[in-house]
Motif scaffolding. Sequence first.
Motif, PDB file in Angstrom:
ATOM      1  N   PHE A   1       0.820  -1.221   0.000  1.00  0.00           N
ATOM      2  CA  PHE A   1       0.000   0.000   0.000  1.00  0.00           C
ATOM      3  C   PHE A   1       0.853   1.269   0.000  1.00  0.00           C
ATOM      4  O   PHE A   1       0.359   2.371   0.217  1.00  0.00           O
ATOM      5  CB  PHE A   1      -0.972  -0.002   1.184  1.00  0.00           C
ATOM      6  CG  PHE A   1      -1.904  -1.176   1.164  1.00  0.00           C
ATOM      7  CD1 PHE A   1      -2.921  -1.236   0.222  1.00  0.00           C
ATOM      8  CD2 PHE A   1      -1.763  -2.235   2.053  1.00  0.00           C
ATOM      9  CE1 PHE A   1      -3.781  -2.320   0.173  1.00  0.00           C
ATOM     10  CE2 PHE A   1      -2.620  -3.322   2.019  1.00  0.00           C
ATOM     11  CZ  PHE A   1      -3.628  -3.367   1.072  1.00  0.00           C
ATOM     12  N   GLY A   2       2.134   1.090  -0.242  1.00  0.00           N
ATOM     13  CA  GLY A   2       3.033   2.241  -0.256  1.00  0.00           C
ATOM     14  C   GLY A   2       4.268   1.924   0.570  1.00  0.00           C
ATOM     15  O   GLY A   2       4.264   1.020   1.405  1.00  0.00           O
TER      16      GLY A   2
ATOM     17  N   THR B   1       7.931   3.666   2.441  1.00  0.00           N
ATOM     18  CA  THR B   1       8.600   4.898   2.887  1.00  0.00           C
ATOM     19  C   THR B   1       9.801   5.245   2.002  1.00  0.00           C
ATOM     20  O   THR B   1      10.254   6.379   2.001  1.00  0.00           O
ATOM     21  CB  THR B   1       9.103   4.757   4.340  1.00  0.00           C
ATOM     22  OG1 THR B   1       9.720   3.488   4.489  1.00  0.00           O
ATOM     23  CG2 THR B   1       7.971   4.884   5.329  1.00  0.00           C
ATOM     24  N   ILE B   2      10.326   4.252   1.277  1.00  0.00           N
ATOM     25  CA  ILE B   2      11.464   4.537   0.396  1.00  0.00           C
ATOM     26  C   ILE B   2      10.989   4.856  -1.018  1.00  0.00           C
ATOM     27  O   ILE B   2      11.270   5.908  -1.572  1.00  0.00           O
ATOM     28  CB  ILE B   2      12.451   3.336   0.374  1.00  0.00           C
ATOM     29  CG1 ILE B   2      12.846   2.949   1.814  1.00  0.00           C
ATOM     30  CG2 ILE B   2      13.692   3.678  -0.447  1.00  0.00           C
ATOM     31  CD1 ILE B   2      13.553   1.617   1.931  1.00  0.00           C
ATOM     32  N   GLN B   3      10.199   3.926  -1.568  1.00  0.00           N
ATOM     33  CA  GLN B   3       9.741   4.089  -2.945  1.00  0.00           C
ATOM     34  C   GLN B   3       8.599   5.088  -3.082  1.00  0.00           C
ATOM     35  O   GLN B   3       8.393   5.660  -4.152  1.00  0.00           O
ATOM     36  CB  GLN B   3       9.314   2.708  -3.483  1.00  0.00           C
ATOM     37  CG  GLN B   3       8.730   2.722  -4.887  1.00  0.00           C
ATOM     38  CD  GLN B   3       8.375   1.321  -5.379  1.00  0.00           C
ATOM     39  OE1 GLN B   3       9.058   0.342  -5.113  1.00  0.00           O
ATOM     40  NE2 GLN B   3       7.277   1.220  -6.122  1.00  0.00           N
ATOM     41  N   GLY B   4       7.823   5.285  -2.025  1.00  0.00           N
ATOM     42  CA  GLY B   4       6.617   6.117  -2.125  1.00  0.00           C
ATOM     43  C   GLY B   4       5.465   5.258  -2.593  1.00  0.00           C
ATOM     44  O   GLY B   4       5.204   4.195  -2.024  1.00  0.00           O
ATOM     45  N   VAL B   5       4.784   5.698  -3.666  1.00  0.00           N
ATOM     46  CA  VAL B   5       3.642   4.947  -4.188  1.00  0.00           C
ATOM     47  C   VAL B   5       4.086   3.572  -4.698  1.00  0.00           C
ATOM     48  O   VAL B   5       5.125   3.447  -5.338  1.00  0.00           O
ATOM     49  CB  VAL B   5       2.969   5.737  -5.338  1.00  0.00           C
ATOM     50  CG1 VAL B   5       1.914   4.890  -6.032  1.00  0.00           C
ATOM     51  CG2 VAL B   5       2.359   7.030  -4.802  1.00  0.00           C
TER      52      VAL B   5
ATOM     53  N   TYR C   1       0.355   2.854   5.488  1.00  0.00           N
ATOM     54  CA  TYR C   1      -0.117   3.778   4.447  1.00  0.00           C
ATOM     55  C   TYR C   1      -1.502   3.411   3.913  1.00  0.00           C
ATOM     56  O   TYR C   1      -2.084   4.179   3.156  1.00  0.00           O
ATOM     57  CB  TYR C   1       0.843   3.752   3.250  1.00  0.00           C
ATOM     58  CG  TYR C   1       2.072   4.623   3.366  1.00  0.00           C
ATOM     59  CD1 TYR C   1       2.352   5.347   4.523  1.00  0.00           C
ATOM     60  CD2 TYR C   1       2.970   4.725   2.310  1.00  0.00           C
ATOM     61  CE1 TYR C   1       3.487   6.139   4.609  1.00  0.00           C
ATOM     62  CE2 TYR C   1       4.112   5.517   2.388  1.00  0.00           C
ATOM     63  CZ  TYR C   1       4.363   6.223   3.543  1.00  0.00           C
ATOM     64  OH  TYR C   1       5.488   7.003   3.617  1.00  0.00           O
TER      65      TYR C   1
ATOM     66  N   TYR D   1       8.887   4.565  12.125  1.00  0.00           N
ATOM     67  CA  TYR D   1       8.667   5.750  11.305  1.00  0.00           C
ATOM     68  C   TYR D   1       7.750   6.749  11.966  1.00  0.00           C
ATOM     69  O   TYR D   1       7.517   7.820  11.443  1.00  0.00           O
ATOM     70  CB  TYR D   1       8.066   5.336   9.956  1.00  0.00           C
ATOM     71  CG  TYR D   1       8.918   4.316   9.266  1.00  0.00           C
ATOM     72  CD1 TYR D   1      10.091   4.703   8.633  1.00  0.00           C
ATOM     73  CD2 TYR D   1       8.578   2.980   9.293  1.00  0.00           C
ATOM     74  CE1 TYR D   1      10.897   3.766   8.023  1.00  0.00           C
ATOM     75  CE2 TYR D   1       9.376   2.036   8.682  1.00  0.00           C
ATOM     76  CZ  TYR D   1      10.543   2.427   8.054  1.00  0.00           C
ATOM     77  OH  TYR D   1      11.338   1.508   7.461  1.00  0.00           O
TER      78      TYR D   1
END
Lengths: 312, 312
Positions: free
Chosen positions: B150-151, B153-157, B186, B246
């Motif tokens: 669902f997302g 923290t490194i790649q984003g979407v 996310y 995070y």
Amino acid sequence: MSSQKDIDILVSEVGPRDGLQSIKQTMPTDMKKMWISALSEAGVREIEVGSFVPPKLLPQMADCADLVQHALTLENVFVTALVPNLRGAESAFKSGVQKITIPVSVSEPHSLSNVRKTHEQMYSEVASIIALRNEQYPNVLVEAGLSTVFGCTIQGVVTEQESLFMANKMAALGVDEVGLADTVGYATPLQVKSLFKQLKIELGNIAGSAHFHNTRGQGLANVLAAYEVGVTTFDASQGGIGGCPYAPGASGNIVTEDLVFLLESMGLRTGIDIEKLVAAREWLKKALPNEPLYGFIPDAGVGKAFKYAKDM
Amino acid sequence: MSSQKDIDILVSEVGPRDGLQSIKQTMPTDMKKMWISALSEAGVREIEVGSFVPPKLLPQMADCADLVQHALTLENVFVTALVPNLRGAESAFKSGVQKITIPVSVSEPHSLSNVRKTHEQMYSEVASIIALRNEQYPNVLVEAGLSTVFGCTIQGVVTEQESLFMANKMAALGVDEVGLADTVGYATPLQVKSLFKQLKIELGNIAGSAHFHNTRGQGLANVLAAYEVGVTTFDASQGGIGGCPYAPGASGNIVTEDLVFLLESMGLRTGIDIEKLVAAREWLKKALPNEPLYGFIPDAGVGKAFKYAKDM
């Protein structure tokens, strides 16, 4: 009850009323005004600024008329207040408020313990308020906020039939909206769907907002359930302030910050900027440094994958 | 993956693994056993007791084989463990575990930072594990737990296409189940509905569990969304332990106590007794007195209107 068409869901901030009235400490009026302004700057379109009750009973709410005046100067804010009786309504109408909410307990034992009125006495109070509004303040909206509809700490189970009877009664008395409140945090998604669906069937456009508490952590699941059956107005309280007398350590109202994240992430425009909303908490922290604030978004941020509904 | 027919939803307790591995302090093995026994007595049907990883990396998990042995003596508990690679799988299979979960990141940057493997390397690791299982341990189930779906923290979407590609890849490699994990909190209800619906369409009965974190307070709303598209197994962690690196102050996994309340209140049988489940927290409090425990039900209670699904 915002008239703007650029939002999909109206988030009604009730922290200045439902939050602050449950806290013993009184937030100074100037601080309240700064907070209300900050909420407005974040894009909040409706704010319940206080409650018109005797200052002897709730000194925290003594500045309600002053706050109404202040909120009316802000752009794009619909200004509402709670009133428990005709006397409160008179003061509210005089203050220039745009909407009043009358809390009406579906549980009679709760009504007796909360406002010392039987159902019959409450009907006549609402009738008097409506008569006054119709005669002298025709532009002010009147909402009946039905409380304990999902259960009551005194009565226990409250049936759907009881709640719908009261909703119809309020509609017959002439209120403009009937909202449903989970006063003690008993609501569950199935109940929420069933009751709001039925309310819409029986009352049509008079069916109103959802007011959930997060006492049992089910608040946002209930929001999702209510949204799925067509509810478009949700009450919430910044920082979830107010606690809950029945559950030490458990938050009171659902948290505005987390609610807005939920809605925006679902592609629903609220008009609210989450960063600015989180910034508005600072006024609460300053005024009530010992009061715990709830919510996850203020700590976690919106995350790297988040997009506002308007940008989707 | 319980075989019992007397429950509607399988609540899989991952606190002993996902919770405890995120806490620096090591919970003593005896205390872990008492906790796992208490969870079983409360009616929890599946427990992920630990992770088969080098003790140097995660000393908190060093007693995993011992815990598997203990849990196997308990009635009605399906015993699972996490394994990141073939070596872990060998130890897990030898321990007698009934199911292993291999975490597979859909985000390749996350995979590289988490297990130092590219997707291709991960495929070959999974293939080796499946080969070993097929040859020597045919009765052990293998689940691929897709993380960051669902997302990230490194790649984003992370796109639905990427997640479904990985899900199909895992199915082709021969895993028995593919679960979806919201590793960093996310997930939002619309995403959840869409991805689980699609997973079911593409994988049929291999489509597995939902693993949500409550980092942004959306956990139970996501559970409701997943349930509405047919998900029947949910991971959760007692007391929401584990936190989230995070999001300081934000809880990690969704809280088992609040999840069970949600499900039972919706008429869904979990087999779990909430009072006994809350009592099981005492072992966590004793062993980890400084660790914050989350959840609303332990403070608020189930309330006067609550009924278990089986009594409805």
